[in-house]
Design a protein around this motif. Structure first.
Motif, short mmCIF file in Angstrom:
data_model
loop_
_atom_site.label_atom_id
_atom_site.label_comp_id
_atom_site.label_asym_id
_atom_site.label_seq_id
_atom_site.Cartn_x
_atom_site.Cartn_y
_atom_site.Cartn_z
N LEU A 34 70.38 61.39 53.33
CA LEU A 34 70.76 61.29 54.74
C LEU A 34 72.19 61.76 54.96
N GLU A 35 73.08 61.46 54.03
CA GLU A 35 74.46 61.93 54.14
C GLU A 35 74.53 63.45 54.17
N VAL A 36 73.78 64.09 53.27
CA VAL A 36 73.74 65.55 53.27
C VAL A 36 73.13 66.06 54.57
N MET A 37 72.02 65.48 54.97
CA MET A 37 71.34 65.94 56.19
C MET A 37 72.26 65.86 57.41
N GLU A 83 62.06 57.31 59.13
CA GLU A 83 63.28 56.52 59.26
C GLU A 83 64.53 57.40 59.12
N MET A 84 64.46 58.33 58.19
CA MET A 84 65.58 59.25 57.97
C MET A 84 65.82 60.12 59.20
N PHE A 88 69.13 60.27 61.68
CA PHE A 88 69.81 61.53 62.00
C PHE A 88 69.94 61.71 63.51
N ARG A 89 68.89 61.38 64.23
CA ARG A 89 68.85 61.59 65.67
C ARG A 89 69.82 60.67 66.44
N LYS A 119 56.63 62.82 66.45
CA LYS A 119 57.22 63.15 67.75
C LYS A 119 58.22 62.09 68.19
N GLU A 120 57.84 60.84 68.01
CA GLU A 120 58.74 59.73 68.41
C GLU A 120 60.02 59.73 67.60
N ALA A 121 59.92 60.08 66.31
CA ALA A 121 61.09 60.07 65.44
C ALA A 121 62.08 61.18 65.80
N GLY A 122 61.59 62.27 66.37
CA GLY A 122 62.47 63.38 66.72
C GLY A 122 62.22 64.64 65.92
#
Length: 263
Positions: A34-37, A83-84, A88-89, A119-122
């Motif tokens: 997640l940090e990289v993303m 979750e990731m 991010f979003r 879709k909900e997650a982004g």
């Protein structure tokens, strides 16, 4: 228009090519990944491909296979991928995210549930490498009905008879696999890729992005130059697999982005 469509429209207006990067979700851990993303957009990345780990990654070379296994070993699964993306979003609502992987995890979850949660997650698009056009009713058409782009791969062996089928329900962009073989294979050349990209572009208005075998800023510049952008995956995943800190990985991503944007 999806975020992917909006991104390509903006890049065209700016006269720039797209730089797309692939990372494996959860590699080597959820937190590091997640940090990289989160750092990719500031490093120059226009579109993020996020890998869904799977136990039988038949199209992937050793580098991405190992990344998927590391993610699996640390408990990564479809829930955690979503979750990731949600995490991010919270800070970035504009960078497109494409989930890339295999159909089995989608099927196991149920297509309708998977698409609704994506879709909900982004998430903006899907690349599912083991579903051919003959199976478009299985996932491609439902995904597009749900507002997600379904991105198809074309390869050096996609001949004139096959290409219309590949392009028929594709949206977002076409991912041109520049070499025969698995991810992380030998570097492609402009002489071999250029005519193939031109052939695809003659058959579609979609952007064509070149991937596989791109590992240096110079190669990124050349491949972005013959298409509408390029994808770098294994070269980044390799650094993560070596245990490099996120800052070092992102510094290399920035170098690759500069090359792609010169294309």
């Amino acid at each position: 228009m999806t975020r992917i469509d909006q991104t390509f429209a903006r890049l065209r207006a700016e006269g720039r090519k797209a730089f797309v990067t692939y990372i494996m979700g959860g590699d080597p851990t959820f937190e590091t990944s997640l940090e990289v993303m989160k750092g990719l957009p500031a490093a120059g990345v226009d579109i993020i491909e996020l890998g869904m780990c799977f136990t039988d990654p038949m199209a992937d070379g050793p580098t991405i296979q190992a990344a998927g296994q590391r993610a699996l070993d640390h408990g990564m699964n479809t829930d955690r991928v979503f979750e990731m993306v949600r995490a991010f979003r919270t800070a970035d609502d504009s960078t497109p995210i494409v989930l890339m992987g295999y159909y089995n995890p989608v099927y196991a979850r149920g297509v309708d549930r998977f698409l609704a949660e994506a879709k909900e997650a982004g998430i903006d698009g899907l690349i599912i490498v083991d579903l051919p056009p003959e199976e478009d009713s299985e996932l491609c058409l439902p995904a597009q009905a749900a507002g997600l782009n379904f991105i198809r791969l074309a390869t050096p062996t996609t001949d004139a008879a096959r290409l219309p089928q590949v392009l028929q329900n594709t949206s977002g962009f076409v991912y041109y696999v520049s070499i025969n073989g698995i991810t992380g294979s030998a570097a492609p050349t402009a002489d071999s890729v250029g005519p193939e990209v031109a052939r695809i572009k003659a058959a579609t208005d979609l952007p064509v992005v070149v991937g596989f075998g791109i590992s240096t800023p110079e190669a990124a510049e050349v491949m972005a130059g013959v298409g509408d952008g390029c994808v770098v995956g294994s070269a980044i995943v390799k650094l993560i697999g070596e245990g490099r800190p996120a800052a070092e990985v992102l510094a290399r991503v920035a170098e690759l982005a500069e090359g792609a944007h010169r294309g």
